[in-house]
Design a protein around this motif. Structure first.
Motif, PDB file in Angstrom:
ATOM      1  N   GLU A   1       0.857  -1.189   0.000  1.00 20.92           N
ATOM      2  CA  GLU A   1       0.000   0.000   0.000  1.00 20.92           C
ATOM      3  C   GLU A   1       0.893   1.240   0.000  1.00 20.92           C
ATOM      4  O   GLU A   1       1.511   1.568   1.016  1.00 20.92           O
ATOM      5  CB  GLU A   1      -0.913   0.011   1.232  1.00 20.92           C
ATOM      6  N   LEU A   2       0.976   1.919  -1.119  1.00 19.29           N
ATOM      7  CA  LEU A   2       1.874   3.065  -1.251  1.00 19.29           C
ATOM      8  C   LEU A   2       1.497   4.214  -0.326  1.00 19.29           C
ATOM      9  O   LEU A   2       2.376   4.937   0.141  1.00 19.29           O
ATOM     10  CB  LEU A   2       1.919   3.544  -2.698  1.00 19.29           C
ATOM     11  N   ASP A   3       0.204   4.375  -0.053  1.00 19.48           N
ATOM     12  CA  ASP A   3      -0.221   5.475   0.823  1.00 19.48           C
ATOM     13  C   ASP A   3       0.050   5.182   2.299  1.00 19.48           C
ATOM     14  O   ASP A   3      -0.138   6.045   3.142  1.00 19.48           O
ATOM     15  CB  ASP A   3      -1.686   5.838   0.599  1.00 19.48           C
ATOM     16  N   GLN A   4       0.526   3.967   2.594  1.00 19.31           N
ATOM     17  CA  GLN A   4       0.854   3.618   3.973  1.00 19.31           C
ATOM     18  C   GLN A   4       2.342   3.325   4.150  1.00 19.31           C
ATOM     19  O   GLN A   4       2.758   2.858   5.204  1.00 19.31           O
ATOM     20  CB  GLN A   4       0.013   2.416   4.417  1.00 19.31           C
ATOM     21  N   ASP A   5       3.127   3.601   3.117  1.00 20.02           N
ATOM     22  CA  ASP A   5       4.573   3.357   3.152  1.00 20.02           C
ATOM     23  C   ASP A   5       5.287   4.703   3.174  1.00 20.02           C
ATOM     24  O   ASP A   5       4.948   5.598   2.403  1.00 20.02           O
ATOM     25  CB  ASP A   5       4.975   2.562   1.905  1.00 20.02           C
ATOM     26  N   GLU A   6       6.276   4.838   4.039  1.00 15.91           N
ATOM     27  CA  GLU A   6       6.980   6.121   4.146  1.00 15.91           C
ATOM     28  C   GLU A   6       7.708   6.492   2.858  1.00 15.91           C
ATOM     29  O   GLU A   6       7.979   7.661   2.603  1.00 15.91           O
ATOM     30  CB  GLU A   6       7.960   6.111   5.312  1.00 15.91           C
ATOM     31  N   ASN A   7       8.013   5.509   2.005  1.00 16.50           N
ATOM     32  CA  ASN A   7       8.648   5.768   0.713  1.00 16.50           C
ATOM     33  C   ASN A   7       7.656   5.655  -0.443  1.00 16.50           C
ATOM     34  O   ASN A   7       8.056   5.538  -1.591  1.00 16.50           O
ATOM     35  CB  ASN A   7       9.801   4.780   0.478  1.00 16.50           C
ATOM     36  N   GLY A   8       6.375   5.701  -0.116  1.00 15.41           N
ATOM     37  CA  GLY A   8       5.330   5.487  -1.107  1.00 15.41           C
ATOM     38  C   GLY A   8       5.355   6.456  -2.265  1.00 15.41           C
ATOM     39  O   GLY A   8       5.158   6.066  -3.417  1.00 15.41           O
ATOM     40  N   ARG A   9       5.602   7.709  -1.995  1.00 19.71           N
ATOM     41  CA  ARG A   9       5.617   8.718  -3.065  1.00 19.71           C
ATOM     42  C   ARG A   9       6.750   8.443  -4.058  1.00 19.71           C
ATOM     43  O   ARG A   9       6.550   8.514  -5.271  1.00 19.71           O
ATOM     44  CB  ARG A   9       5.746  10.124  -2.470  1.00 19.71           C
ATOM     45  N   GLU A  10       7.923   8.110  -3.546  1.00 19.01           N
ATOM     46  CA  GLU A  10       9.060   7.797  -4.419  1.00 19.01           C
ATOM     47  C   GLU A  10       8.786   6.530  -5.233  1.00 19.01           C
ATOM     48  O   GLU A  10       9.118   6.450  -6.419  1.00 19.01           O
ATOM     49  CB  GLU A  10      10.346   7.630  -3.597  1.00 19.01           C
ATOM     50  N   MET A  11       8.165   5.533  -4.588  1.00 20.64           N
ATOM     51  CA  MET A  11       7.843   4.300  -5.301  1.00 20.64           C
ATOM     52  C   MET A  11       6.811   4.565  -6.383  1.00 20.64           C
ATOM     53  O   MET A  11       6.890   4.006  -7.478  1.00 20.64           O
ATOM     54  CB  MET A  11       7.372   3.221  -4.323  1.00 20.64           C
ATOM     55  N   GLU A  12       5.859   5.438  -6.090  1.00 22.77           N
ATOM     56  CA  GLU A  12       4.846   5.785  -7.086  1.00 22.77           C
ATOM     57  C   GLU A  12       5.493   6.432  -8.312  1.00 22.77           C
ATOM     58  O   GLU A  12       5.136   6.123  -9.451  1.00 22.77           O
ATOM     59  CB  GLU A  12       3.803   6.711  -6.469  1.00 22.77           C
ATOM     60  N   LEU A  13       6.452   7.312  -8.099  1.00 21.41           N
ATOM     61  CA  LEU A  13       7.165   7.938  -9.217  1.00 21.41           C
ATOM     62  C   LEU A  13       7.952   6.901 -10.016  1.00 21.41           C
ATOM     63  O   LEU A  13       8.007   6.968 -11.250  1.00 21.41           O
ATOM     64  CB  LEU A  13       8.088   9.042  -8.705  1.00 21.41           C
ATOM     65  N   ALA A  14       8.544   5.931  -9.333  1.00 20.08           N
ATOM     66  CA  ALA A  14       9.274   4.870 -10.021  1.00 20.08           C
ATOM     67  C   ALA A  14       8.328   4.009 -10.858  1.00 20.08           C
ATOM     68  O   ALA A  14       8.665   3.623 -11.988  1.00 20.08           O
ATOM     69  CB  ALA A  14      10.024   4.008  -9.011  1.00 20.08           C
TER      70      ALA A  14
END
Length: 102
Positions: free
Chosen positions: A42-55
């Motif tokens: 869950e990207l919205d619950q991961d502290e690195n979610g925003r960076e992973m979303e961009l990747a």
């Protein structure tokens, strides 16, 4: 991008999602209905979610969620997964990756 590739390789089926996304819920339900138990990130619950979303966007996943990997290979987003399901190849991809057994 390395974190995405690492997480995608840790289980036979991996889905990157957001907890509030209805299409994410539908894709997860499809995998469960087929007998798979994918790793869910869950990207919205991961502290690195925003960076992973961009990747994920860099991989060509647009919209960025849900983003599906099977056998460590990028499959795509909702339309790609549904296309594979409709033509019957999704189940075979899951079998080949040993995410389901038949």
């Amino acid at each position: 991008m390395e974190r995405i590739r690492y997480l995608a390789s840790q289980k036979a089926a991996v889905i990157f999602t957001k907890s509030s996304c209805c299409m994410c819920h539908s894709i997860k339900a499809l995998f469960y209905d087929l007998g798979a138990s994918p790793a869910i990130h869950e990207l919205d619950q991961d502290e690195n979610g925003r960076e992973m979303e961009l990747a994920l966007r860099g991989l060509g996943c647009n919209p960025t969620v849900p983003c599906v990997f099977i056998g460590g290979q990028f499959v795509g987003s909702t339309k790609d997964v549904i296309s594979h399901h409709v033509d019957g190849s999704l189940k075979q991809l899951l079998i080949n990756a040993k995410a389901i057994w038949f």
